[in-house]
Design a protein around this motif. Structure first.
Motif, mmCIF file in Angstrom:
data_model
loop_
_atom_site.group_PDB
_atom_site.id
_atom_site.type_symbol
_atom_site.label_atom_id
_atom_site.label_comp_id
_atom_site.label_asym_id
_atom_site.label_seq_id
_atom_site.Cartn_x
_atom_site.Cartn_y
_atom_site.Cartn_z
ATOM 1 N N GLN A 32 -25.644 -81.320 67.054
ATOM 2 C CA GLN A 32 -24.377 -81.816 67.567
ATOM 3 C C GLN A 32 -23.278 -80.793 67.315
ATOM 4 O O GLN A 32 -23.345 -80.023 66.364
ATOM 5 N N VAL A 33 -22.282 -80.822 68.164
ATOM 6 C CA VAL A 33 -21.157 -79.911 68.003
ATOM 7 C C VAL A 33 -20.100 -80.598 67.150
ATOM 8 O O VAL A 33 -19.698 -81.721 67.426
ATOM 9 N N MET A 34 -19.696 -79.914 66.084
ATOM 10 C CA MET A 34 -18.769 -80.491 65.117
ATOM 11 C C MET A 34 -17.669 -79.472 64.812
ATOM 12 O O MET A 34 -17.870 -78.275 64.995
ATOM 13 N N THR A 94 -22.298 -75.669 66.640
ATOM 14 C CA THR A 94 -23.462 -76.541 66.723
ATOM 15 C C THR A 94 -24.174 -76.597 65.384
ATOM 16 O O THR A 94 -24.444 -75.557 64.774
ATOM 17 N N CYS A 95 -24.482 -77.800 64.943
ATOM 18 C CA CYS A 95 -25.232 -77.982 63.708
ATOM 19 C C CYS A 95 -26.688 -77.588 63.933
ATOM 20 O O CYS A 95 -27.287 -77.972 64.936
ATOM 21 N N MET A 96 -27.236 -76.813 63.009
ATOM 22 C CA MET A 96 -28.617 -76.365 63.129
ATOM 23 C C MET A 96 -29.601 -77.481 62.775
ATOM 24 O O MET A 96 -30.813 -77.314 62.918
ATOM 25 N N ALA A 156 -15.354 -65.663 56.688
ATOM 26 C CA ALA A 156 -16.058 -64.467 56.228
ATOM 27 C C ALA A 156 -16.752 -63.782 57.397
ATOM 28 O O ALA A 156 -17.053 -64.407 58.413
ATOM 29 N N ASP A 157 -17.005 -62.506 57.229
ATOM 30 C CA ASP A 157 -17.662 -61.725 58.278
ATOM 31 C C ASP A 157 -19.141 -62.057 58.358
ATOM 32 O O ASP A 157 -19.691 -62.708 57.494
ATOM 33 N N GLY A 158 -19.766 -61.482 59.353
ATOM 34 C CA GLY A 158 -21.214 -61.585 59.469
ATOM 35 C C GLY A 158 -21.640 -62.667 60.431
ATOM 36 O O GLY A 158 -20.843 -63.473 60.887
ATOM 37 N N ARG A 159 -22.930 -62.639 60.750
ATOM 38 C CA ARG A 159 -23.488 -63.648 61.628
ATOM 39 C C ARG A 159 -23.527 -64.963 60.874
ATOM 40 O O ARG A 159 -23.906 -65.009 59.712
ATOM 41 N N GLY A 160 -23.155 -66.049 61.529
ATOM 42 C CA GLY A 160 -23.126 -67.330 60.836
ATOM 43 C C GLY A 160 -23.914 -68.404 61.553
ATOM 44 O O GLY A 160 -24.044 -68.384 62.770
ATOM 45 N N ALA A 161 -24.450 -69.309 60.773
ATOM 46 C CA ALA A 161 -25.076 -70.505 61.312
ATOM 47 C C ALA A 161 -24.467 -71.690 60.563
ATOM 48 O O ALA A 161 -24.086 -71.555 59.402
ATOM 49 N N TYR A 162 -24.398 -72.819 61.218
ATOM 50 C CA TYR A 162 -23.666 -73.945 60.649
ATOM 51 C C TYR A 162 -24.535 -75.183 60.531
ATOM 52 O O TYR A 162 -25.413 -75.420 61.362
ATOM 53 N N ILE A 163 -24.260 -75.961 59.491
ATOM 54 C CA ILE A 163 -24.922 -77.255 59.305
ATOM 55 C C ILE A 163 -23.868 -78.261 58.860
ATOM 56 O O ILE A 163 -22.967 -77.923 58.090
ATOM 57 N N CYS A 164 -23.998 -79.507 59.351
ATOM 58 C CA CYS A 164 -23.118 -80.574 58.869
ATOM 59 C C CYS A 164 -23.291 -80.723 57.367
ATOM 60 O O CYS A 164 -24.360 -80.470 56.833
ATOM 61 N N LYS A 165 -22.235 -81.206 56.734
ATOM 62 C CA LYS A 165 -22.321 -81.426 55.289
ATOM 63 C C LYS A 165 -23.031 -82.729 55.006
ATOM 64 O O LYS A 165 -22.448 -83.655 54.447
ATOM 65 N N GLN A 217 -34.106 -77.501 57.820
ATOM 66 C CA GLN A 217 -35.172 -76.854 57.057
ATOM 67 C C GLN A 217 -36.521 -77.089 57.737
ATOM 68 O O GLN A 217 -37.322 -76.167 57.888
ATOM 69 N N ASN A 218 -36.755 -78.313 58.165
ATOM 70 C CA ASN A 218 -38.035 -78.637 58.798
ATOM 71 C C ASN A 218 -38.233 -77.909 60.116
ATOM 72 O O ASN A 218 -39.355 -77.601 60.507
ATOM 73 N N SER A 219 -37.141 -77.647 60.811
ATOM 74 C CA SER A 219 -37.253 -76.988 62.113
ATOM 75 C C SER A 219 -36.907 -75.503 62.028
ATOM 76 O O SER A 219 -36.787 -74.839 63.048
ATOM 77 N N ASN A 220 -36.730 -74.998 60.808
ATOM 78 C CA ASN A 220 -36.314 -73.599 60.617
ATOM 79 C C ASN A 220 -35.047 -73.272 61.403
ATOM 80 O O ASN A 220 -34.918 -72.201 61.984
ATOM 81 N N GLY A 221 -34.131 -74.218 61.400
ATOM 82 C CA GLY A 221 -32.911 -74.062 62.179
ATOM 83 C C GLY A 221 -32.090 -72.851 61.779
ATOM 84 O O GLY A 221 -31.631 -72.086 62.628
ATOM 85 N N LEU A 222 -31.913 -72.669 60.474
ATOM 86 C CA LEU A 222 -31.121 -71.520 60.020
ATOM 87 C C LEU A 222 -31.821 -70.221 60.357
ATOM 88 O O LEU A 222 -31.199 -69.232 60.721
#
Ligand SMILES: [Zn+2]
Length: 93
Positions: free
Chosen positions: A23-25, A17-19, A48-57, A66-71
């Protein structure tokens, strides 16, 4: 190639899911931001390891995130504006 969860030929493609737009991509087409040992970084290696968050390119999604503090919500830690800038640089390429 080593073991890899992504298969070609229309088989199993991991999706995230994009933060920004929520949407799921396919995650291979997204920017991954990781939290590892308390350090947030933008990661081009999706395995890579670790907790991840995703954003569309794309810039729009990055701005939305950024505005919603998604990451910040995705990673459950503070995310500096430099991280969003780095995402913008990647999206702008
Ligand atoms: Zn998006």
């Amino acid at each position: 190639m080593k073991h890899n969860k992504i298969y070609d030929n229309g088989k199993y493609v991991p999706q995230r899911t994009c933060m920004g737009c929520r949407q799921v991509m396919p995650k291979s087409s997204m920017i991954r931001v990781t939290l590892r040992d308390g350090v947030v970084s933008v990661c081009k290696d999706s395995n890579a390891d670790g907790r991840g968050a995703y954003i569309c390119k794309n810039i729009e999604c990055i701005t939305k995130a950024q505005n919603s503090n998604g990451l910040q919500r995705g990673l459950k830690t503070k995310v500096s504006s430099e991280i969003y800038e780095e995402c913008r640089n990647i999206a702008g390429q």
